[in-house]
Design an enzyme around this catalytic site. Sequence first.
Site, short mmCIF file in Angstrom:
data_model
loop_
_atom_site.label_atom_id
_atom_site.label_comp_id
_atom_site.label_asym_id
_atom_site.label_seq_id
_atom_site.Cartn_x
_atom_site.Cartn_y
_atom_site.Cartn_z
N ASP A 154 0.77 -1.45 0.11
CA ASP A 154 0.05 0.18 0.06
C ASP A 154 1.06 1.29 -0.03
O ASP A 154 2.04 1.06 0.23
CB ASP A 154 -1.09 0.03 1.38
CG ASP A 154 -0.31 -0.42 2.68
OD1 ASP A 154 0.92 -0.64 2.46
OD2 ASP A 154 -1.01 -0.55 3.38
N GLU A 178 -5.53 3.34 4.07
CA GLU A 178 -5.98 4.08 5.52
C GLU A 178 -7.35 4.27 5.43
O GLU A 178 -7.97 4.11 6.71
CB GLU A 178 -5.01 5.44 5.64
CG GLU A 178 -3.68 5.14 5.74
CD GLU A 178 -3.33 4.43 7.07
OE1 GLU A 178 -4.09 4.09 7.97
OE2 GLU A 178 -1.96 3.99 7.03
#
Lengths: 406, 406, 406, 406
Positions: free
Chosen positions: B77, B147
């Site tokens: 990520d 997130e």
Amino acid sequence: MSVVEQVLGHLDATRAWQEDLYRDLHAHPELSLHETRTRAIIAERLCAVGCEVVEVGGGVVGILTNGTGPVVLHRADMDGLPVTEETGLPYASTETTVDDSGATVGLMHACGHDAHVTCLLGAVELLATEPGPWSGTFIAVFQPAEENAEGARAMIEAGLTSLVPRPDVAFGQHVLSHEAGVVATQSGPVLSAGDSVRITVFGKGSHGSMPHLGVDPVVLAASIVLRLQTIVAREVAPTDFAVVTVGSSTAGTKSNVIPDRATLLVNLRAYDLDVRAQVMAAVERIVRGECDAAGSPQPPTFEYYDQFPLTDNHADVTAKVTEAFREHFGSERVVALGRIPASEDFSRLPDAFGTPYTYWGVGGFPAGRGVPNHSPFFAPLIQPTLDTGTQAIVVAALAYLGKDNQ
Amino acid sequence: MSVVEQVLGHLDATRAWQEDLYRDLHAHPELSLHETRTRAIIAERLCAVGCEVVEVGGGVVGILTNGTGPVVLHRADMDGLPVTEETGLPYASTETTVDDSGATVGLMHACGHDAHVTCLLGAVELLATEPGPWSGTFIAVFQPAEENAEGARAMIEAGLTSLVPRPDVAFGQHVLSHEAGVVATQSGPVLSAGDSVRITVFGKGSHGSMPHLGVDPVVLAASIVLRLQTIVAREVAPTDFAVVTVGSSTAGTKSNVIPDRATLLVNLRAYDLDVRAQVMAAVERIVRGECDAAGSPQPPTFEYYDQFPLTDNHADVTAKVTEAFREHFGSERVVALGRIPASEDFSRLPDAFGTPYTYWGVGGFPAGRGVPNHSPFFAPLIQPTLDTGTQAIVVAALAYLGKDNQ
Amino acid sequence: MSVVEQVLGHLDATRAWQEDLYRDLHAHPELSLHETRTRAIIAERLCAVGCEVVEVGGGVVGILTNGTGPVVLHRADMDGLPVTEETGLPYASTETTVDDSGATVGLMHACGHDAHVTCLLGAVELLATEPGPWSGTFIAVFQPAEENAEGARAMIEAGLTSLVPRPDVAFGQHVLSHEAGVVATQSGPVLSAGDSVRITVFGKGSHGSMPHLGVDPVVLAASIVLRLQTIVAREVAPTDFAVVTVGSSTAGTKSNVIPDRATLLVNLRAYDLDVRAQVMAAVERIVRGECDAAGSPQPPTFEYYDQFPLTDNHADVTAKVTEAFREHFGSERVVALGRIPASEDFSRLPDAFGTPYTYWGVGGFPAGRGVPNHSPFFAPLIQPTLDTGTQAIVVAALAYLGKDNQ
Amino acid sequence: MSVVEQVLGHLDATRAWQEDLYRDLHAHPELSLHETRTRAIIAERLCAVGCEVVEVGGGVVGILTNGTGPVVLHRADMDGLPVTEETGLPYASTETTVDDSGATVGLMHACGHDAHVTCLLGAVELLATEPGPWSGTFIAVFQPAEENAEGARAMIEAGLTSLVPRPDVAFGQHVLSHEAGVVATQSGPVLSAGDSVRITVFGKGSHGSMPHLGVDPVVLAASIVLRLQTIVAREVAPTDFAVVTVGSSTAGTKSNVIPDRATLLVNLRAYDLDVRAQVMAAVERIVRGECDAAGSPQPPTFEYYDQFPLTDNHADVTAKVTEAFREHFGSERVVALGRIPASEDFSRLPDAFGTPYTYWGVGGFPAGRGVPNHSPFFAPLIQPTLDTGTQAIVVAALAYLGKDNQ
């Protein structure tokens, strides 16, 4: 012709400028402790009719001395509110202000203080114009900042009691949602004592998935809110009046973060100072107990603000004024005020002097169509409201100052 | 020399640029779904080593094809966080962003995604440089917006599964507060399912002194908060894991005005999809029941957001990868991951393909001095962290792609 | 022929009388600390096979000494329950007792202690009959009053540890709702610590129409009950096991009289002594804080009772016994015990000696048709339950006492 | 000599037997609906003075007809209470009864009904002895079972309204803790409406260690108790009187068993039938909402009992009686009754006839040393209590029946 009739004989003359002044004040409301323009207009008029003028603590006082005799004080408040007017009146306010969050909102005389000022200025002129049938001293107090309970205190702290003679009796009046033309009186407590308190309780922050590493202030605040309900439900006598409102409860900003504190804004009302003290003690006891139950890492804090005194009309004064009202207005226009859960800081003024007082209501609306104070639609009928309010001040004053009453 | 040793033989070469790249990424974090600069750097490197590059849903994928054989997917990520860095590192971020309230806050790689990207780019180059001892396809997925749980979904909704070959196995890794040099694995649920829900309950506004004319949403919200505690305490089996956190509770702005609604932000966690469903149903049941009890004039609303899937490591895949790790790193450097209450959206990717997966941790700190993810002090040791993470990707991939394992 | 096979070679002989004895014991259950008849039967049998017999603290112990070697203790509990049997078995109990409220209720072996006694008597005879292949000491402890957690303590307080040799290892077993023929083992905490506490909180009585003259303990108790929910929901780690149950809450007898106290009976469970201590402290903290919040005129009282220790199986002992079970029963008949939220006082015995222990389950029912302990329908299959339980005791003992294991 | 003076001229004669009768009745209290002895004594006396005697619904009525004119009804109640007398009086009761739990408790006239009977019998004799100065009908109603609110209803259901003439006005009086010699009157609501309700809420039983298998009614009941506080605190206007007392809350008998139901005994009080209806609806709404929130498997049940009507004194009747009292006793002996939170079933009688009524108090104690009704120490002074009560009945009756008032 009675004393009252003589003094009110000039009402046609004052009515003309009173109505214009009312529209002007209504169109130009000012915030609490910022009543500059209003105060200047008042001071000029008080001078014009021969008053001694005292500016003190953001307010202005006109002292009309007319020989020996009793001293009567009447107070009017001057401030508007951050409310966007929706009355559609030709003289509606277009003033604005900026609220706490930075947004622009309207400013409005949504509580009738414009009428209070207009009536009191009219009454002063009537008394000044016809000094013959009365003697003594009439003190017209124009107070700032009633809305936030700061104005009366400000005048007192700035020295009011040493700047004006000690009154024998004090009056205040308020435009209410009753029918226009009516006055409303009542002995004893008529407006509640009101106190606000900002309570901060402390937890310990943590990630939302790890509650065991924190102390959750959201749960603590919830427990407090529920427990506070028991003060009115269980602790205050069922025959006593008390209100405990948690108007605001805030904690945290994200779902998955346990915050480290919660804030409650609580409003307390009572018609009895013992009940008030009982309620305040109970609130603090409950909050502290709940914090202990939660294992809160830090004692709670209590910050009191917007504290309004009790308005507790003196029995004899109220009886005398009510009798004078009945004689002048006729019994059918004098009604019972009832107890109003709202609060006022008027009584601080007579309390500062140790003077008995009464506070009455003046109807302002078509029968059955009253609008609550602070509403954006609060538009009292100009008449008979102004006439009634002006007459009420004069009638009450002459109940003490009229030569026939001395 | 083993297959792994052959491929990792070039690590000295990649380490040089990896450390520089890591510092550069760390200094330039980007918000979720705004990873433009990061994505461009990645795409360029993937091209340079001969990958087919696919940009999809805000992310970028490098496909390294090397003959026939299994297809392995590894995901990294890319996004940073609105946290003001306080590490004092020479390469600390000075980027800023503006938060919901309009305040300026820093931007920071406070969750190690810069390391994830760096390790995966290194592993791709290592595999590309030494195609001899392995065959099959390695897919390097660089995902945006972990997130806020939106990135994996965005890539899938933009067509990921039709743009890249279906993998036989999928991997993800995360820098954690363990000792640097260590890898941490575990079969079964390792990261909880996480769901946030914004609950709005409705009362009826009133002046604080006239509660009987309103319906108090502050009291209603307090009752809900307390009642929600019973889900974990009474409804979920004591042996099951569940968390119900009310991270935020807000209602009203003034002490003497009863507001007309209250808002709760609630976070739910579970390691089991049945428990998750049970908890969600219980929350809604309790809120509706409490609204009925309060005489709420309007049904409550439930808006779900930040919904993270369960990360439930496949037993066989985890066993195979753990065995490969033990062989390469030695048993003492392969520890139990444990169950982490945090959540991840990684598993959406393998779930979209119907592919088994495992997700492991990579230690990043001096022993006993780990810093929690999302802290402004999150500063992993560059080494042996980057080496370990890079090696782990290669070792896990070769457990499937290495010719000795086919 | 293995050591186990040699000793179990006499099972056909013991089975005959074991089944009869089981039916007899089942038909004649006795209350906790009133196990007179049961104890007499046991003592007679222990004598008959050559044990040294020690009666202590309401229980009876048989010591079978067979040369030098390890000392193994196995404990069986003896008491029945005040439950009216509804099994319809030909040997169902018709015994009765009188409960706290004066009502007559049945007495029943609803928790399998009749089987525990029968199996242990059988095992003693088998070991006594075939002393050749083993050496050391086997201690058969028949304990009273497991149901109210008083029996193990009673034996210890009466001097058990000075009356019998210190064991090197201790065992207990329990008939559970698993399939008959199966044994169930597990290392670590398998039965929770359990504590009951009677909490009395004090208010001040008043007529129901005059709450302000009293302090309402009903509201206080309600607040406590809700607040206790937060211990499991917020204070105990989500990954830890804890239960806080308020099984009984009582206050007052009339609608219009505010009583002067309320009583809560609370049950606490944990699998970890630190968690147990944390929960107990939290309960007391919450109760005290809530009493303060209520303005309670008298401190609350806490009376602990029915306190059960944690049953925390020793890793090495469990591994050794499990291995022995697998060898004897086959792996498919040895299953994971899992954590059982119920509690036992068995562990007090080994703890008094400082001896490691393991406690296992013995299935007693047709597959998928287990009946919960304490049910009026609790009717284990006589076979293979008795055989399995008898063999399990022998197999575990010989894992230490068998000459092949020394 | 006035009409009142003529009738009361015989008070010396009645006083003699009244004091003896009072001591006799005090020594022999009878339970509600078991007033056999008392009723027989009354019926005999009524006969003796020439009344038509009607026994109906457990009570007895004396009808004294004296030509044409108004019809006046006065009611006295007859029952004692299960309270063990502790007055130490020579004529203290030694009667006993058995309470619900099987315990023996004393029986006592702890609420002054003995005085009520005595005064009314005296008044009847006075009126019968001196028929000259009055005309009309006086109805003396001796009612059973005031304490449990069943007596008035019983007489009405047994046909009272068809057995006696419809009264034009109705009276009741009660010995209170005021100073002896004083009477206390007040217009409007003086005794609250009172309703009791037994609320049963249902959960699902479970072992205390397995809360997830049950629905916990202890937590449910606690939530209800806390939520019920909001009725008085938030829903009833702060200026209205209402009490919601949960006098009893019971659930469960053991710490480690979650019971399947909880029972609340709730008492409701109001001075206004609209408020009463509002409170009852709120109680039911809250209980139902909380049961839904809990996932309760069965709807709650509400059983109303001990329902007392509002005692709402008629303005004109009260004014007329108060004026007559002032004339007879002097203003200083006529005080304001105030609102008493207790309840009475007297008003059912006039309500059954559609007759206006007033209900007053009679002081019974040394000044400042009043004892609350229902206390084991309730010992009114015999005089001037009996004289005052007797005179009050006569004076009120003659305000309607006296020839000078017709």
